[in-house]
Design a protein around this motif. Structure first.
Motif, mmCIF file in Angstrom:
data_model
loop_
_atom_site.group_PDB
_atom_site.id
_atom_site.type_symbol
_atom_site.label_atom_id
_atom_site.label_comp_id
_atom_site.label_asym_id
_atom_site.label_seq_id
_atom_site.Cartn_x
_atom_site.Cartn_y
_atom_site.Cartn_z
ATOM 1 N N THR A 23 0.814 -1.222 0.000
ATOM 2 C CA THR A 23 0.000 0.000 0.000
ATOM 3 C C THR A 23 0.848 1.274 0.000
ATOM 4 O O THR A 23 0.344 2.349 -0.312
ATOM 5 N N VAL A 24 2.141 1.159 0.350
ATOM 6 C CA VAL A 24 3.005 2.345 0.370
ATOM 7 C C VAL A 24 3.938 2.408 -0.832
ATOM 8 O O VAL A 24 4.743 3.336 -0.945
ATOM 9 N N GLU A 25 3.847 1.444 -1.739
ATOM 10 C CA GLU A 25 4.819 1.336 -2.828
ATOM 11 C C GLU A 25 4.969 2.632 -3.611
ATOM 12 O O GLU A 25 6.093 3.054 -3.932
ATOM 13 N N GLU A 26 3.879 3.294 -3.917
ATOM 14 C CA GLU A 26 3.958 4.496 -4.750
ATOM 15 C C GLU A 26 4.655 5.662 -4.049
ATOM 16 O O GLU A 26 5.036 6.639 -4.698
ATOM 17 N N HIS A 27 4.847 5.546 -2.740
ATOM 18 C CA HIS A 27 5.476 6.626 -1.983
ATOM 19 C C HIS A 27 6.965 6.397 -1.736
ATOM 20 O O HIS A 27 7.630 7.238 -1.122
ATOM 21 N N ILE A 28 7.501 5.262 -2.173
ATOM 22 C CA ILE A 28 8.879 4.883 -1.854
ATOM 23 C C ILE A 28 9.719 4.800 -3.129
ATOM 24 O O ILE A 28 9.342 4.129 -4.091
ATOM 25 N N ASP A 29 10.854 5.485 -3.149
ATOM 26 C CA ASP A 29 11.768 5.378 -4.287
ATOM 27 C C ASP A 29 13.218 5.208 -3.844
ATOM 28 O O ASP A 29 14.139 5.345 -4.647
ATOM 29 N N ASP A 30 13.435 4.899 -2.564
ATOM 30 C CA ASP A 30 14.788 4.737 -2.042
ATOM 31 C C ASP A 30 14.739 3.806 -0.833
ATOM 32 O O ASP A 30 13.655 3.335 -0.447
ATOM 33 N N ASP A 31 15.888 3.578 -0.207
ATOM 34 C CA ASP A 31 15.919 2.755 0.992
ATOM 35 C C ASP A 31 14.964 3.299 2.048
ATOM 36 O O ASP A 31 14.786 4.521 2.163
ATOM 37 N N PHE A 32 14.378 2.402 2.831
ATOM 38 C CA PHE A 32 13.433 2.847 3.853
ATOM 39 C C PHE A 32 13.471 1.921 5.064
ATOM 40 O O PHE A 32 13.958 0.781 4.993
ATOM 41 N N MET A 33 12.971 2.442 6.183
ATOM 42 C CA MET A 33 12.819 1.658 7.407
ATOM 43 C C MET A 33 11.409 1.088 7.473
ATOM 44 O O MET A 33 10.470 1.685 6.947
ATOM 45 N N LEU A 34 11.274 -0.042 8.120
ATOM 46 C CA LEU A 34 9.962 -0.654 8.353
ATOM 47 C C LEU A 34 9.899 -1.118 9.803
ATOM 48 O O LEU A 34 10.796 -1.828 10.283
ATOM 49 N N ILE A 35 8.855 -0.711 10.502
ATOM 50 C CA ILE A 35 8.659 -1.143 11.885
ATOM 51 C C ILE A 35 7.224 -1.629 12.052
ATOM 52 O O ILE A 35 6.286 -1.055 11.474
ATOM 53 N N LEU A 36 7.065 -2.709 12.786
ATOM 54 C CA LEU A 36 5.727 -3.202 13.103
ATOM 55 C C LEU A 36 5.179 -2.370 14.246
ATOM 56 O O LEU A 36 5.800 -2.270 15.307
ATOM 57 N N GLY A 37 3.999 -1.806 14.052
ATOM 58 C CA GLY A 37 3.460 -0.839 14.992
ATOM 59 C C GLY A 37 2.864 -1.421 16.250
ATOM 60 O O GLY A 37 2.148 -0.715 16.971
ATOM 61 N N ASP A 38 3.144 -2.702 16.535
ATOM 62 C CA ASP A 38 2.709 -3.286 17.794
ATOM 63 C C ASP A 38 3.908 -3.786 18.603
ATOM 64 O O ASP A 38 3.766 -4.616 19.485
ATOM 65 N N ASN A 39 5.093 -3.259 18.278
ATOM 66 C CA ASN A 39 6.316 -3.638 18.979
ATOM 67 C C ASN A 39 6.860 -2.451 19.761
ATOM 68 O O ASN A 39 6.828 -1.308 19.274
ATOM 69 N N VAL A 40 7.384 -2.726 20.940
ATOM 70 C CA VAL A 40 8.048 -1.714 21.758
ATOM 71 C C VAL A 40 9.511 -2.106 21.864
ATOM 72 O O VAL A 40 9.833 -3.226 22.274
ATOM 73 N N PHE A 41 10.392 -1.192 21.486
ATOM 74 C CA PHE A 41 11.826 -1.462 21.469
ATOM 75 C C PHE A 41 12.591 -0.574 22.440
ATOM 76 O O PHE A 41 12.282 0.607 22.601
ATOM 77 N N GLU A 42 13.586 -1.136 23.057
ATOM 78 C CA GLU A 42 14.682 -0.391 23.674
ATOM 79 C C GLU A 42 15.930 -1.115 23.191
ATOM 80 O O GLU A 42 16.467 -1.993 23.866
ATOM 81 N N ALA A 43 16.364 -0.793 21.987
ATOM 82 C CA ALA A 43 17.385 -1.604 21.327
ATOM 83 C C ALA A 43 18.157 -0.770 20.318
ATOM 84 O O ALA A 43 17.870 0.412 20.093
ATOM 85 N N ASN A 44 19.112 -1.418 19.688
ATOM 86 C CA ASN A 44 20.049 -0.777 18.766
ATOM 87 C C ASN A 44 19.501 -0.663 17.346
ATOM 88 O O ASN A 44 20.097 -1.177 16.382
ATOM 89 N N LEU A 45 18.390 0.033 17.202
ATOM 90 C CA LEU A 45 17.789 0.194 15.882
ATOM 91 C C LEU A 45 18.718 0.947 14.931
ATOM 92 O O LEU A 45 18.747 0.668 13.723
ATOM 93 N N ALA A 46 19.478 1.884 15.475
ATOM 94 C CA ALA A 46 20.374 2.677 14.624
ATOM 95 C C ALA A 46 21.412 1.807 13.932
ATOM 96 O O ALA A 46 21.860 2.128 12.820
ATOM 97 N N ASP A 47 21.800 0.697 14.561
ATOM 98 C CA ASP A 47 22.783 -0.196 13.934
ATOM 99 C C ASP A 47 22.238 -0.790 12.639
ATOM 100 O O ASP A 47 23.005 -1.031 11.691
ATOM 101 N N VAL A 48 20.939 -1.044 12.601
ATOM 102 C CA VAL A 48 20.326 -1.600 11.389
ATOM 103 C C VAL A 48 20.352 -0.562 10.269
ATOM 104 O O VAL A 48 20.705 -0.873 9.122
ATOM 105 N N VAL A 49 20.002 0.672 10.602
ATOM 106 C CA VAL A 49 20.015 1.752 9.604
ATOM 107 C C VAL A 49 21.433 1.995 9.105
ATOM 108 O O VAL A 49 21.659 2.155 7.893
ATOM 109 N N ASP A 50 22.392 2.007 10.020
ATOM 110 C CA ASP A 50 23.785 2.214 9.615
ATOM 111 C C ASP A 50 24.268 1.096 8.700
ATOM 112 O O ASP A 50 24.991 1.351 7.729
ATOM 113 N N ARG A 51 23.897 -0.140 9.005
ATOM 114 C CA ARG A 51 24.307 -1.262 8.170
ATOM 115 C C ARG A 51 23.757 -1.122 6.750
ATOM 116 O O ARG A 51 24.459 -1.398 5.766
#
Length: 257
Positions: A90-118
């Motif tokens: 449903t978001v395909e038409e809005h994306i033309d580059d790398d993007f993040m995806l998060i499930l909106g029923d998860n709570v994190f206290e973690a190293n999310l930035a490491d994934v983006v950096d990778r």
């Protein structure tokens, strides 16, 4: 980098907490789960939030409006609960580059930035935050296997006999290549278009997916007791930070007696 938030779920297992709201609006430690997600995506530098809504979508749209902390929000509508790959399209038409995806029923206290950096450094086709869970619990999740280089080699959605105890956590980065794979996915045995199947298609086409081991914790809020556990952990973490601040203040205090 844009961020996609999947928030179309009904949350039937969270009832009665979801009788009058979608599960992303269930409050944990004084604010909705989605607010926790949005805050973290803002810290990661999200340029736009693409929020996939469905069940009681008006509650989310009326609460957040068209921006969060200065970041524009675009809503897309998943009209039927047909799986994560279906939601992502449903978001395909809005994306033309790398993007993040998060499930909106998860709570994190973690190293999310490491994934983006990778994703940025390696130019992989995707990067996943993964964690080890007890082997007897692995069949509740998407299970993955990796090679000696830390690359994902296989993903299986909720297998009866998990080959490993390494599971997907609900935070990913992708290139737009994932959309072509999602279009090719066929319905699973439970009638859904699974994101894990799209990932498998990427792997079989020779794409590179990096696995980043989680440093911290996350709670997949599926049941009321998960909500309670997430709230306890957040409060404990805040209490620890407050304690550190008090200790530092005491150490820097000047004895005037």
């Amino acid at each position: 980098m844009k961020a996609v938030v999947l928030a179309a779920g009904e949350g039937t297992r969270l009832r009665p907490l979801t009788e009058d709201k979608p599960k992303g609006m269930v409050e944990i430690d004084g604010k909705p789960i989605l607010t926790h997600c949005f805050e973290q995506l803002a810290e990661l530098g999200a340029s736009e939030l693409l929020v996939v809504v469905g069940y009681q979508k008006e509650v989310i749209i009326e609460h957040y409006g068209d921006e969060f902390a200065g970041i524009p929000i675009t809503y897309t509508h998943q009209r039927e609960q047909a799986g994560l790959a279906h939601a992502l399209l449903t978001v395909e038409e809005h994306i033309d580059d790398d993007f993040m995806l998060i499930l909106g029923d998860n709570v994190f206290e973690a190293n999310l930035a490491d994934v983006v950096d990778r994703q940025r450094e390696d130019r992989a086709d995707a990067a996943f935050l993964v964690e080890e869970v007890p082997m007897e619990e692995a069949d509740r999740y998407g299970v993955c296997d990796t090679n000696d280089y830390g690359e994902v080699t296989d993903v299986i959605e909720k297998p009866d006999e998990p080959p490993t105890n390494l599971v997907l956590t609900g935070f990913y980065t992708f290139t737009p290549a994932i959309f072509h794979a999602c279009h090719l996915v066929q319905p699973s045995a439970r009638g859904e278009y699974e994101l894990s199947e799209a990932v498998d298609l990427l792997l079989r086409s020779g794409r590179t997916i990096d696995a980043v081991r989680m440093d911290g914790w996350r709670i997949d809020v599926g049941y009321p007791e998960d909500r309670d556990e997430a709230e306890r952990r957040l409060q404990d973490a805040r209490g620890a930070l407050d304690g550190d601040g008090e200790d530092e203040a005491s150490a820097n205090a000047v004895d005037t007696e």
